[in-house]
Design a protein around this motif. Structure first.
Motif, short mmCIF file in Angstrom:
data_model
loop_
_atom_site.label_atom_id
_atom_site.label_comp_id
_atom_site.label_asym_id
_atom_site.label_seq_id
_atom_site.Cartn_x
_atom_site.Cartn_y
_atom_site.Cartn_z
N SER A 1 45.41 37.52 39.07
CA SER A 1 46.20 38.18 40.10
C SER A 1 47.66 37.79 39.95
N ARG A 2 48.56 38.72 40.27
CA ARG A 2 49.99 38.38 40.25
C ARG A 2 50.35 37.50 41.44
N GLN A 3 49.52 37.54 42.47
CA GLN A 3 49.75 36.68 43.63
C GLN A 3 49.01 35.36 43.43
N THR A 4 49.62 34.28 43.86
CA THR A 4 49.00 32.96 43.73
C THR A 4 47.82 32.86 44.68
N THR B 1 47.00 33.10 37.28
CA THR B 1 48.17 33.95 37.53
C THR B 1 48.31 34.96 36.41
N LEU B 2 48.35 36.22 36.78
CA LEU B 2 48.48 37.29 35.81
C LEU B 2 49.93 37.42 35.39
N PRO B 3 50.23 37.36 34.10
CA PRO B 3 51.63 37.53 33.66
C PRO B 3 52.11 38.95 33.90
N MET B 4 53.42 39.14 33.86
CA MET B 4 53.97 40.46 34.10
C MET B 4 53.51 41.46 33.05
N THR B 5 53.35 41.00 31.81
CA THR B 5 52.78 41.84 30.76
C THR B 5 51.77 41.00 30.00
N GLU C 1 50.68 36.38 27.51
CA GLU C 1 49.60 35.42 27.53
C GLU C 1 48.63 35.66 26.37
N TYR D 1 48.13 45.29 29.10
CA TYR D 1 47.35 44.06 28.96
C TYR D 1 46.34 44.11 27.82
#
Length: 257
Positions: A15-18, A35-39, A43, A66
């Protein structure tokens, strides 16, 4: 996530949110949040770390960003949630809705091409109007309007058929798509078991809220002006006149397959 954990899956949720990792439901196995990276390219490269099975709940057009991340985790099967809007909005008179349908179509095509080129099993699920748990942006939006204004506007008879599908049924479909060897490399429309007219759907929302039914029939030209004003309120910024115009269109899909 509770369904996966209860079925014995070890779950890692991106998720992009913690989010705090921990127990979900009554399962003993904790869900680990990452934590999901922006792209996804941020990762890539995970050595021996392997996550073979994935469910993508983000908008389908985001998924191609992704692909490198999925490949680095050695994905084996990916279930992606699309939408029947790919069909219902492609001929809309409103450019924003056409763009949504176009992005869904492009996302599906890129996903299938990438998966097949990399010998990854793919499944696309296209739900109809999702509702449930008081957090959806369909039925809850109608309820929010009724709560705020005490009535609901209709265009004409509003007899267009709908097949609302409960979010728990969508989750069950995702779990089934992960497990079934017969589901792979197919796209499925998943719709609710009942077809009901738009007006009846809204009537049931009045009933669930214990509020008297108050419908107001509004001409389309007035609808367009009213929605332009309504979009100024927080929570109604996604409303379009196209939503009103489809009140008299049947948006139903066969789910026999």
């Amino acid at each position: 996530m509770p369904m996966l954990a209860a079925a014995g899956w070890r779950v890692q949720a991106f998720s992009r949110q913690t989010q705090a990792s921990g127990q979900v439901g009554s399962a003993d196995e904790p869900v680990v949040f990452r934590t999901l990276p922006m792209t996804g390219s941020e990762e890539a490269g995970h050595g021996d770390v392997r996550i073979p099975d994935w469910v993508c709940l983000a908008p389908l057009w985001v998924l191609p960003e992704y692909f490198p991340m999925l490949a680095s985790y050695k994905a084996r099967r990916v279930v992606a949630l699309g939408s029947t809007s790919i069909f219902t909005k492609q001929d809309s008179r409103y450019m924003a809705e056409q763009n949504t349908a176009g992005k869904l179509s492009n996302g599906e095509q890129r996903f299938i091409e990438w998966a097949e080129a990399n010998r990854i099993e793919w499944v696309i699920l296209r739900p109809t109007l999702i509702y449930g748990l008081g957090r959806d942006r369909n039925i809850c939006e109608i309820a929010k309007f009724i709560s705020r204004f005490g009535f609901f506007p209709l265009l004409g008879a509003a007899q267009g058929l709908r097949q609302p599908v409960h979010v728990e049924d969508v989750a069950k479909a995702c779990l089934a798509a992960l497990q079934s060897p017969l589901a792979v490399n197919h796209a499925y429309n998943i719709s609710g078991a009942e077809s009901l007219p738009y007006r009846e759907m809204v009537r049931r929302i009045f009933g669930a809220m214990n509020k008297p039914e108050r419908f107001v029939n509004i001409p389309i030209i007035v609808f367009r002006a009213a929605i332009a004003c309504l979009r100024l309120f927080p929570g109604f910024r996604d409303w379009t006149a196209g939503m009103a115009e489809r009140m008299n269109s049947d948006l139903i899909f066969d789910h026999s397959d």
